[in-house]
Design a protein around this motif. Structure first.
Motif, PDB file in Angstrom:
ATOM      1  N   ARG A   8      -3.446   4.298  -1.770  1.00  0.00           N
ATOM      2  CA  ARG A   8      -3.294   2.945  -1.267  1.00  0.00           C
ATOM      3  C   ARG A   8      -3.020   2.011  -2.456  1.00  0.00           C
ATOM      4  O   ARG A   8      -2.098   1.213  -2.445  1.00  0.00           O
ATOM      5  N   GLU A  67       2.183   3.386   3.122  1.00  0.00           N
ATOM      6  CA  GLU A  67       2.593   2.691   4.342  1.00  0.00           C
ATOM      7  C   GLU A  67       4.120   2.545   4.422  1.00  0.00           C
ATOM      8  O   GLU A  67       4.677   1.455   4.379  1.00  0.00           O
ATOM      9  N   HIS A 119       2.760  -3.851   6.811  1.00  0.00           N
ATOM     10  CA  HIS A 119       1.822  -2.778   6.475  1.00  0.00           C
ATOM     11  C   HIS A 119       1.826  -1.742   7.600  1.00  0.00           C
ATOM     12  O   HIS A 119       2.613  -1.806   8.527  1.00  0.00           O
ATOM     13  N   SER A 120       0.891  -0.819   7.519  1.00  0.00           N
ATOM     14  CA  SER A 120       0.658   0.169   8.562  1.00  0.00           C
ATOM     15  C   SER A 120      -0.825   0.542   8.481  1.00  0.00           C
ATOM     16  O   SER A 120      -1.387   0.566   7.386  1.00  0.00           O
ATOM     17  N   HIS A 144       0.842  -1.203   0.000  1.00  0.00           N
ATOM     18  CA  HIS A 144       0.000   0.000   0.000  1.00  0.00           C
ATOM     19  C   HIS A 144       0.875   1.250   0.000  1.00  0.00           C
ATOM     20  O   HIS A 144       1.839   1.347   0.766  1.00  0.00           O
TER      21      HIS A 144
HETATM   22 ZN   LIG Z   1      -1.738  -1.967   4.124  1.00  0.00          ZN
END
Ligand SMILES: [Zn+2]
Length: 307
Positions: free
Chosen positions: A125, A75, A192-193, A72
């Motif tokens: 994203r 992130e 991810h974040s 994404h």
């Molecule tokens: Zn993500």
């Protein structure tokens, strides 16, 4: 490596969103990995025409781990954590092969790099062509996600079919080639974040996965000196099944203990109004070093299967 140099040359040179490095500085770091023994493999061109690279570290026989980040676009903390893990693995060695894909959504990441460099604010994203690369994997792929996501900016669709995106297809070609050599990919980690959460398959169905996945997630959880939760993705938001996720596919297709870590709590601070207004700050803590220090030992132990 020649095309990595070309990619670096085609990427704007600037100081980056301090204390985060620019994309160009990250690509330079990747070429240093090669100098230190990582083997670069091109996964083909992204939709935007950039050469996408994986880096193979350690023995090219026996079991392997997949380590990826940057699916994404916003992130960046996940990519920071990955870079720390790679630095430590290169310095200390590994008994198993680690297959690293540092920035899966390279085109989206480049667009964010450009946003930050030029002062544009955007929620990103998906890829620039509008596909969420974490909805494009073959296992439980669906032609659409929930209605809500189609109306949110920057979220993206699932793609025209399973692995329709060159980034996902390129990773699968490499992993399938490893399996065709009679080898096993038994661990996978996708960074991810945000949310401080260790997420376990399945996302695409409600059934419980193999108990080994929860055991691995809890082992990581207990080794992190910060509060991180452990959840099954499809049970996190009841009734919300997520199609086409990387961890579902890595577990279903390869049998890997596949985990997704939502790194950090993001960077929104009630005391800094600016943090509410800038999408980059939603996903990335102002000082990533504390989170990296906390996560690296636990995650490295999982990735290298060391004790
Ligand atoms: Zn993500």
């Amino acid at each position: 490596v020649e095309s990595l140099d070309r990619l670096i040359a085609a990427t704007p040179e600037w100081e980056g969103p301090h204390p985060y490095r620019s994309l160009r500085a990250r690509l330079r770091l990747q070429s240093e990995w090669v100098d230190r023994g990582a083997r670069p493999v091109t996964l083909g061109a992204t939709r935007g025409g950039r050469d996408l690279f994986a880096f193979r570290i350690g023995p090219s026989t026996g079991v392997a781990t997949v380590l990826m980040a940057g699916i994404h676009a916003l992130e960046w903390i996940g990519v920071e954590v990955l870079e720390r893990l790679v630095a430590e693995i290169l310095a200390q060695g590994t008994d198993r092969e680690i297959i690293v894909v540092p920035i899966v959504n390279l085109d989206g990441f480049a667009l964010v790099d450009d946003d930050l460099r030029t002062g544009r604010r955007a929620i990103r994203r998906a890829t620039p062509s509008g596909v969420d690369l974490n909805r494009n994997w073959p296992t439980f792929h669906a032609s659409a996600t929930s209605l809500v996501t189609r109306f949110l900016p920057g979220i993206g669709g699932t793609g025209s079919g399973p692995a329709s995106e060159p980034e996902v297809a390129g990773i699968l070609r490499l992993l399938d080639a490893v399996v065709d050599e009679g080898r096993t990919i038994d661990r996978a980690l996708s960074l991810h974040s945000f949310g401080r959460m260790i997420l376990v398959p399945w996302g695409g169905r409600l059934g419980r996965p193999d108990a080994a996945l929860f055991a691995a997630a809890r082992a990581i959880q207990s080794a992190i000196p910060l509060w991180y939760g452990v959840r099954q993705i499809s049970w996190w938001l009841p009734g919300h099944r997520v199609p086409g996720m990387e961890v579902d596919h890595l577990h279903a297709r390869y049998g890997a203990v596949a985990l997704l870590v939502e790194c950090s709590l993001g960077g929104i601070s009630p005391f800094r109004l600016g943090s509410w207004l800038h999408p980059f700050r939603w996903y990335n803590p102002p000082d990533p070093s504390r989170e990296i220090e906390a996560l690296a030992p636990a995650l490295r132990q999982f990735v290298t299967a060391s004790h």
